[in-house]
Structure formats: C-alpha cells, structure tokens
Design an enzyme around this catalytic site. Structure first.
Site, mmCIF file in Angstrom:
data_model
loop_
_atom_site.group_PDB
_atom_site.id
_atom_site.type_symbol
_atom_site.label_atom_id
_atom_site.label_comp_id
_atom_site.label_asym_id
_atom_site.label_seq_id
_atom_site.Cartn_x
_atom_site.Cartn_y
_atom_site.Cartn_z
ATOM 1 N N GLY A 85 33.489 -26.011 10.640
ATOM 2 C CA GLY A 85 32.125 -25.516 10.665
ATOM 3 C C GLY A 85 31.153 -26.621 11.041
ATOM 4 N N GLY A 133 37.346 -24.966 9.546
ATOM 5 C CA GLY A 133 37.129 -23.652 10.134
ATOM 6 C C GLY A 133 38.085 -23.328 11.260
ATOM 7 N N GLU A 156 38.137 -31.164 3.617
ATOM 8 C CA GLU A 156 36.853 -30.879 2.974
ATOM 9 C C GLU A 156 36.527 -31.762 1.776
ATOM 10 O OE1 GLU A 156 37.805 -27.518 5.548
ATOM 11 O OE2 GLU A 156 38.978 -28.648 4.098
ATOM 12 N N ASP A 164 38.126 -24.320 2.223
ATOM 13 C CA ASP A 164 37.746 -22.907 2.167
ATOM 14 C C ASP A 164 38.367 -22.138 3.331
ATOM 15 O OD1 ASP A 164 36.064 -24.165 4.044
ATOM 16 O OD2 ASP A 164 34.388 -22.833 3.618
#
Length: 376
Positions: A85, A133, A156, A164
């Site tokens: 992301g 992502g 992350e 995530d």
C-alpha cells in the site's frame, strides 16, 4: 484557446486489456514500485467484478511494471509486481484525519476477499518485489508464478503495523511456525522458499514471462472448467526448486511469547538465529506482540473472519493512539518520511510490554451489524 501538446499526459495506474478469453491487468505505477492507491484498489475491484460477470472472460491475470525496463519494451512490463500500500498516503491521511484512510482499508480488504474467492482462474505473475498489499493481490490466485527475481515479504512490523490484507489467513497456513517467522521478522524470501512455504506454486525463468503472458490471450475455452484445467495442467512447466526445511524455524517461532522467541534466538549458537534476534530487536515491541497474537488467532478461522479481525486491528493502529502518537505513523515517519531509520517505539523494549497490551487491538469499534466488512 490552443491545446498544449507538450503538456505531460497522466498515465493510468491500472492498464486493462481484453485479449481473446483473457482479462489482463497491468499495475502501472512503476516509480512507486506499483504501490496501491485508493483509486487503484477501486479500479481493480471494478475490473474484476466486470470480468467475473462477463461470460466471454474465462481467466484473469495480473502483473506489475518495471521502472528499469525501456519504455515500450516487453522487459518494462516485468521485474516488479507490487510493494504494498501507499504508506506515504497512510502517514499523511492519519495526521490530517482524512476519512479516506478508512475507505482504503475497507476497500482493499474487500478486494482481497474477492480475489481469494474468484470463480475464474486468476494468475499472478509475481516477478520482482511482492510485499504487503502485493501479497494481498496474489495469494488468492489459482496460479502464483515466481522467478529468480522474486523478493517476497510481509514487512509490516518494520513500520509499526501488522501483516494485514489477509496475512493472518495465508501466513497461518504456512507449514509449522513459518507464518510466525515471516510475520514477526518481515524477512525477504525468494522463489524457492516461497514455494516451500506454500506461498507460491511454480518457479519459471523471468525471461519466459513475456511469452507466458502472451500465451494467455491465444487460448480459446469452451467453459471456465476448461480454463481451470488448462491453467492447472498445461499453462506452464515449473523449474526444480531447492526445498527449505522448517524444523530450525519451528524450534524458535513456536514458542509461546515474543520474549521467549527473542531470548532463544539471542542465546542460540546458530548465527542465522542470532541475526534474527537482532532483527526483532529493531521492530516495534508492541506490534510484535499484536502480530504474534494475530497469526495464532487467525489459524483455523475462515478468511472473512480474519479480514474482519484485521479491519478492527488496523482501525486501532490509527485510533488507539491518534496522529503522531500512533506506532504505525511513527514507523512510517522513520522509514519513508524523515528516513532517519530510528523509530521511537513505545514501549521501547520487548521487556517493557505488559500482559494484555495487545488485547485492545482486537476490540472491534463496530457491532456485527455495522462492521464495514459485514457483507463478506
């Protein structure tokens, strides 16, 4: 008025093509390593839904573009998949209380769910960087292709976040305690490890990527089942890989608590283990605890429940300590904004974590009826 023909023309961040029975997606933000913006997430979702409902589309494939390749050349369209992301956007939006930050995660996780449950063959060309992502865009694929250039990670914890985009789901399905290892350390792995750890399916030479991509549009299928059979059996022949055993990792990352894991790594006689102990000392102590809890809670849960849990968690990452006090905002500041690589974690040390500190990250701010992912 006359048109300025010298004005720069904005290039689309997602390129969509229909070739034969194939729907083809190219992530086209190479200077940002194809990091996902909210508009890219929306465009991807719209394309996948349209092609899902189009009877002429029998399979879908996705690739990234490469900033190193010559513009217009075949090589420019491989060598980079997606770095995750847009963390600069996360930082700016969190500080300015921009509500589109909430939209990003809700819509990205919905896209991850769509991919994981896609009814037509979905093929991911995971060449180059595949992180965060980018894993969310590829782990639900029917065929996950990797090359000698693949650099895969869920990094992350390095920015005070947790893995995530369904990371709790696909990492917890890795053999043994590999999921804990990858989630906590954020270590980068290559193609052979990815296949050994069940995060990829086939390794092929990067030089073969353009021909394989072209092959997708040259096929004609009578049904989706025929397309599935072709992808599974005839599309590509993989290279042999070096198998990676997991017993060494399991001995450390199966331990009950983060402190136990770090103590064991630091006391090890094995240099690779001591090196991982050093890595974990650099990560956010709080988010290490949150992440270990996430992977173990997710193990055995259905994907929809994992994504709803992660949506709760990411909300708390930005709201339990709002603005600059957020562990995630501080991690992004140190890595991508100020680039001093010296995050001021709070608590500062793993030894300072108190029992129950991670619990509040798993409290949902919504009821079941109002949860933004209630429809999954």
């Amino acid at each position: 008025m006359t048109e300025d023909t010298n004005a720069p023309v904005a290039k689309p961040e997602i390129v969509l093509e229909r070739v034969g029975n194939a729907g083809l997606i190219t992530l086209n933000r190479p200077k940002a390593l194809n990091a996902l913006s909210l508009q890219m997430v929306r465009d991807l979702s719209a394309a996948l839904i349209a092609w899902r409902d189009d009877p002429e589309v029998m399979l879908v494939a996705i690739r990234g573009s490469n900033k190193i390749g010559r513009p217009g050349s075949k090589e420019a369209l491989f060598g980079g998949f997606c770095a995750g992301g847009d963390i600069r956007f996360f930082h700016q939006a969190a500080l300015s209380r921009d509500s589109t930050l909430e939209d990003f995660f809700t819509e990205e996780y919905s896209l991850n769910y769509l991919i994981q449950n896609y009814p037509k063959p979905y093929i991911a060309f995971m060449d180059g960087v595949v992180m965060g992502g980018g894993m969310g865009l590829s782990q639900g694929a029917a065929m996950r292709l990797v090359t000698e250039h693949t650099k895969m990670a869920m990094p992350e914890t390095n920015i005070g976040l947790f893995p995530d985009v369904g990371g709790g789901y696909f990492l917890s399905q890795c053999p043994g305690s590999v999921g804990e290892y990858l989630a906590l350390t954020g270590e980068v792995i290559g193609a052979d490890e990815a296949i050994s750890y069940q995060l990829a399916d086939v390794k092929c030479p990067a030089a073969d990527m353009p021909a394989l991509w072209a092959k997708l549009g040259q096929q004609s299928f009578a049904s989706i089942d025929a397309a599935k059979a072709w992808v599974a059996n005839d599309f590509v022949q993989g290279e042999d890989i070096e198998e990676y055993e997991t017993e060494g990792l399991n001995a450390y990352f199966s331990l009950l608590r983060v402190k136990h894991i770090v103590d064991a790594l630091e006391a090890s006689k094995q240099p690779w283990a001591r090196k991982l102990g050093v890595v974990l000392r650099k990560r956010s102590p709080l988010m290490l605890h949150v992440t270990l809890e996430q992977i173990r809670k997710a193990r055995g849960l259905p994907l929809a429940d994992v994504l709803r849990m992660e949506r709760d968690m990411v909300y708390q990452c930005f709201h339990l300590r709002p603005g600059a006090d957020s562990e995630t905002v501080e991690g992004i500041r140190a890595l991508a904004i100020d680039k001093d690589y010296s995050p001021r974690w709070s608590p500062e040390r793993i030894e300072d974590i108190k029992p129950g500190m991670a619990d509040e990250f798993f409290v949902s701010p919504w009821t079941a009826e109002t949860h933004p992912l209630r429809g999954l």
